[in-house]
Design an enzyme around this catalytic site. Structure first.
Site, PDB file in Angstrom:
ATOM      1  N   CYS A 100     -27.252 -10.136  -6.747  1.00 11.27           N
ATOM      2  CA  CYS A 100     -26.934 -10.674  -8.080  1.00 11.27           C
ATOM      3  C   CYS A 100     -25.534 -10.228  -8.508  1.00 11.27           C
ATOM      4  O   CYS A 100     -24.750 -11.025  -9.021  1.00 11.27           O
ATOM      5  CB  CYS A 100     -27.958 -10.216  -9.111  1.00 11.27           C
ATOM      6  SG  CYS A 100     -29.651 -10.725  -8.780  1.00 11.27           S
TER       7      CYS A 100
ATOM      8  N   CYS B 246     -29.707  -5.529  -8.824  1.00 12.59           N
ATOM      9  CA  CYS B 246     -29.744  -6.334  -7.598  1.00 12.59           C
ATOM     10  C   CYS B 246     -28.324  -6.519  -7.046  1.00 12.59           C
ATOM     11  O   CYS B 246     -27.467  -7.110  -7.703  1.00 12.59           O
ATOM     12  CB  CYS B 246     -30.377  -7.685  -7.909  1.00 12.59           C
ATOM     13  SG  CYS B 246     -30.196  -8.927  -6.622  1.00 12.59           S
TER      14      CYS B 246
END
Length: 110
Positions: free
Chosen positions: A36, A33
């Site tokens: 993230c 991600c």
């Protein structure tokens, strides 16, 4: 317990989280991600002053029971707990200061 660097596929049971003592941060996300990954320097910076706080990075996704029990919708989501109870949460944090503030909430004695 220092901050974890990797998301774990072996998520703890919700019961063990609910029974945890002291401050704990659950971070839900995924290693692939981009959001993230972008948040990691902020999270790392905030944790430098709170190394005593347990931190569990949980690999989340469809059908993952722990993430569903916390109603996780977006990554990364940080859940700040004290003695197994949620005190606050941050979804897609953009500032280290907001993470530090939440860490103070779970570490200060009441």
């Amino acid at each position: 317990m220092p901050m974890n660097a990797q998301y774990t596929e072996d998520e703890p049971a919700r019961e063990s989280i609910d029974q945890a003592e002291g401050p704990l941060v659950l971070e839900f996300g995924a290693s692939w991600c981009g959001i993230c990954q972008a948040a990691q320097p902020l999270i790392n910076q905030a944790f430098t002053d709170f190394q005593e706080v347990a931190h569990i990075k949980v690999a989340d996704g469809s059908g993952r029971p722990l993430g569903r029990s916390f109603r996780i919708k977006l990554w990364p989501t940080l859940i700040f707990l004290r003695d197994g109870k949620e005190v606050s949460r941050l979804v897609r944090p953009t500032q280290a200061g907001e993470i530090s503030k939440a860490l103070r909430q779970i570490t200060e004695t009441q």
